[in-house]
Design an enzyme around this catalytic site. Structure first.
Site, mmCIF file in Angstrom:
data_model
loop_
_atom_site.group_PDB
_atom_site.id
_atom_site.type_symbol
_atom_site.label_atom_id
_atom_site.label_comp_id
_atom_site.label_asym_id
_atom_site.label_seq_id
_atom_site.Cartn_x
_atom_site.Cartn_y
_atom_site.Cartn_z
ATOM 1 N N GLU A 324 0.919 -0.957 -0.146
ATOM 2 C CA GLU A 324 0.137 -0.076 0.131
ATOM 3 C C GLU A 324 0.171 1.004 0.430
ATOM 4 O O GLU A 324 0.583 2.175 0.571
ATOM 5 C CB GLU A 324 -1.171 -0.431 1.102
ATOM 6 C CG GLU A 324 -2.049 -1.183 1.253
ATOM 7 C CD GLU A 324 -2.775 -1.111 2.349
ATOM 8 O OE1 GLU A 324 -4.019 -1.487 2.063
ATOM 9 O OE2 GLU A 324 -2.498 -1.097 3.810
HETATM 10 C C1 ACM Z 1 -2.164 -5.468 4.159
HETATM 11 O O1 ACM Z 1 -3.104 -5.780 4.071
HETATM 12 N N1 ACM Z 1 -1.820 -4.397 4.050
HETATM 13 C C2 ACM Z 1 -0.612 -5.779 4.449
#
Ligand code: ACM
Length: 702
Positions: A324
């Site tokens: 992310e």
């Molecule tokens: C995650 O759930 N961003 C690893």
């Protein structure tokens, strides 16, 4: 198939739970093993447990085996109240008269792929547990403890021969100690729980936007400015590492980068892609602070940092997160744009991959393997990295087919409050997988993830346990061990045994209810909370905003995932309706004629429905004195309304009458409205009551 066959054989031999057999002995109870061993063969008779029980050891010096045996003896003593004479087990315990013999041929290494197999042979007069490594001994001791049976004549181990070995080498639990800090004792009790179900990796998520949780002597502002004072000293880390090693559990640290990195930048803003200043994040989500992958100083910093952490953590794997990356800081920075043009990096993914390659060089220098979330998977990366998949089996399978090793966490996100059977049937290599055997061999196992947005030390255990035991079985046991009903039956037993390790998933429940009721009668609140669950997936933060200092003490926090009472009621309804499909209603009279003549299922359903129907009036008294409960008042009222509807539906069914479509529609609308979450919690009995209403209208479930 062999294990399925032996399992069925055992069910034939031991079908009766606690019933006298013809020789007047108690037939052995059903086995309550979890994870189910690979191979089981029933033997003759039983080994009676008495106060003369002792353990002998035979193998190269191993504090791990001695400690494990001593802990096992104390747990056995604690369960049975027996006063054993043996105190601490050590190399001098070799007496040939000791009935339990532990034999190992070498001291194992707590590392990926180490041999954890064992053979456990229980006969009427002796027990032998043998393994190649002392880690196999630990695994076998847990099985032996689970074999203990209580009966009128005392305690015994049924005679068995068990040959056991794990299906996957990597069986883990991620604990996020950043969104909410978890003190050392929380980690230790969960390590004990992990050992009890044969898990072998603690993935310690140690840095995040909301906190940097390790003391760094090289860069002290990381923990001094990035943690609010909530961090582990290096001495504490070493203590946890030793504790885990003694239980045959690897500890893999994760330092999430280049995103999820705000807490690093509070003390060291020069690592960031924007000037700062930065403050510790209090909210949850994805945020823009991101390390600058274009400056050499970033790598100088991370080189010294990883050197320090590689000295501290012995595991060969270093998790760098990588998930992310939000990208807006990179997009807003002209120097970063220029760097990307110069190095022909076409997009943020390519830039992140450049960063990862630099980190890979550093980690390789310190003899560490790089592992990260799906996002690190990029054509420019070599195949000697490990992909940790939060996206799913498909992504994992693609990586595995291209030669990358990987582990699965998608489907094991226990923070999302899904039911145990969902996780249980989720398989890193599902039955019928079309992956080549080579690709399958690249799939090392899986990890449950305990993300910590909505947990505190008080509630973490109830989010991990007992569901994690079922995931542990998925990762350890043969692929064909998949019977959901039997899993739930065993899970109840294992869950209560886990309490002896200090886990608080059961005992904190009444404590939290006492606080919510202001220390008045908790029973009416318990009746409600037994049939509600926190909302699932990402609905909780969507329904109201939370921060890292929001209360985690409300009804939603006391409520547990996979509410057992609701699940059992649903099963009762399903069985009742299935029975009716086979044998239509008799038209017996329902109310006013006592309970004789109705099916046991109907009796049991009516008992529950009447309890729920009457509960709101009782709980209202408590709610009126406890404003914190205001938010669940209508949930309680709805439980009563739905229970009334359920009783009406049952009356139709038992009298053999059919409800009108109008009645069915009206009641179904009431039930539908009752499904709406209140206080981020939801009623879990509505689908079962809805099924009764539909059946009353003549529509039986498929
Ligand atoms: C995650 O759930 N961003 C690893």
């Amino acid at each position: 198939m062999k294990s399925l066959y032996t399992f069925l054989l055992i069910m034939l031999i031991y079908p009766l739970e606690g019933r006298e057999d013809q020789t007047g002995q108690m037939a052995s109870q059903q086995l309550n093993l979890m994870p189910m061993p690979a191979e089981l063969t029933p033997g003759e008779g039983r080994f009676p447990l008495g106060e003369d029980f002792t353990i002998r050891v035979s193998g190269p010096a191993s504090d791990r085996a001695y400690g494990g045996a001593t802990r096992m003896l104390r747990r056995l003593s604690g369960r049975t109240g027996l006063f054993f004479s043996q105190d601490f087990i050590g190399p001098e315990d070799t007496s040939s008269s000791a009935p339990l013999e532990l034999k190992w041929s070498r001291v194992g290494q707590v590392e990926l792929g180490e041999n954890e197999s064992y053979t456990l042979a229980v006969a009427a007069d002796h027990i032998t547990l043998s393994a190649e490594t002392d880690i196999g001994i630990l695994r076998g001791l847990e099985t032996l403890l689970q074999l203990l049976v209580a009966g009128r004549e005392g305690y015994h181990f049924p005679a068995f021969r068990i040959e056991d070995t794990p299906r996957f080498a990597w069986r883990g639990l991620l604990i996020d100690v950043c969104r909410h800090f978890m003190p050392v004792d929380v980690i230790k009790r969960n390590l004990d729980g992990m050992a009890a179900v044969k898990l072998n990796v603690l993935h310690w998520h140690l840095s995040e936007n909301q906190g940097f949780r390790v003391e760094s002597k090289t860069y002290p502002k990381l923990h001094q400015l990035g943690s609010d004072g909530f961090y582990y000293t290096q001495e504490q880390i070493k203590d946890v590492l030793a504790y885990a090693d003694a239980r045959g559990i690897r500890v893999m640290p994760e330092f999430d980068m280049p995103g999820h990195a705000t807490s690093w930048l509070v003390g060291y803003p020069e690592l960031g892609s924007a000037p700062g200043p930065y403050t510790i994040e209090r909210k949850f989500g994805i945020f823009d602070p991101t390390m600058d992958p274009t400056r050499e100083t970033t790598y100088t910093f991370l080189d010294a940092f990883f050197k320090e952490m590689s000295d501290l953590f012995p595991d060969r794997y270093m998790h760098i997160g990588g998930d992310e990356v939000e990208g807006s800081q990179w997009e807003a920075n002209a120097d970063i744009h220029a760097f990307m043009r110069k190095h022909q990096l076409s997009d943020n993914e390519a830039l992140q991959s450049y960063f990862n390659q630099r980190i890979l060089k550093i980690l390789t220098k310190y003899d560490r393997k790089l592992i990260g979330w799906d996002e690190i998977f990029h054509p420019s990366m070599p195949t000697n990295i490990v992909i940790h998949s939060w996206r799913g089996q498909k992504a994992l399978g693609e990586a595995a087919s291209q030669g990358y090793q990987g582990i699965l966490s998608n489907g094991y996100y226990i923070d999302l409050i899904q039911p145990t059977d969902f996780h249980y049937l989720n398989d890193p290599i599902p039955p019928g997988s079309e992956l080549t055997s080579e690709a399958q061999a690249n799939i090392l196992g899986g990890e449950a993830t305990m993300w910590a947005e909505f947990i505190t030390p008080e509630t973490i255990d109830s989010r991990i346990w007992p569901r994690l035991a079922a995931i542990a079985e998925r990762l350890w046991s043969p692929i064909d061990v998949r019977d959901v009903g039997d899993m739930y039956r065993r899970l109840d037993v294992i869950s209560f045994q886990l309490e002896e390790l200090g886990l608080m998933h059961e005992k904190n429940y009444p404590m939290m209810l006492r606080r919510l009721t202001n220390n008045t009668d908790i029973e009416p609140l318990k009746v409600l909370v037994d049939v509600i669950e926190p909302v699932k997936y990402y609905n909780r933060p969507m329904q109201r905003e939370y921060t890292s200092y929001s209360p985690m003490t409300r009804t939603v926090d006391a409520a547990r995932p996979d509410a057992k009472v609701a699940r059992n009621f649903r099963r009762l309804v399903d069985e009742y309706l299935n029975e009716r499909k086979e044998r239509p209603a008799t038209g017996r009279r329902f109310l006013g004629f006592g309970r004789k003549g109705r099916s046991e299922h109907a009796d049991e359903m009516i008992t529950w429905l009447e309890l729920w129907q009457a509960n709101h009036a009782r709980l209202k008294v408590t709610i009126d004195q406890s404003p914190v409960l205001d938010e669940i008042e209508t949930l309680s009222a709805d439980l009563a309304s739905c229970a009334t509807i359920g009783l009406e539906a049952l009356k139709y069914l038992e009298e053999g009458k059919k409800a009108s479509p109008r009645w069915v529609e009206g009641k179904r609308n009431v039930i539908k409205a009752a499904r709406k979450p209140r206080g981020q919690a939801e009623l879990m009995v509505t689908p079962a009551i809805d099924a009764l209403v539909q059946a009353a209208g003549g529509v039986l479930p498929e």
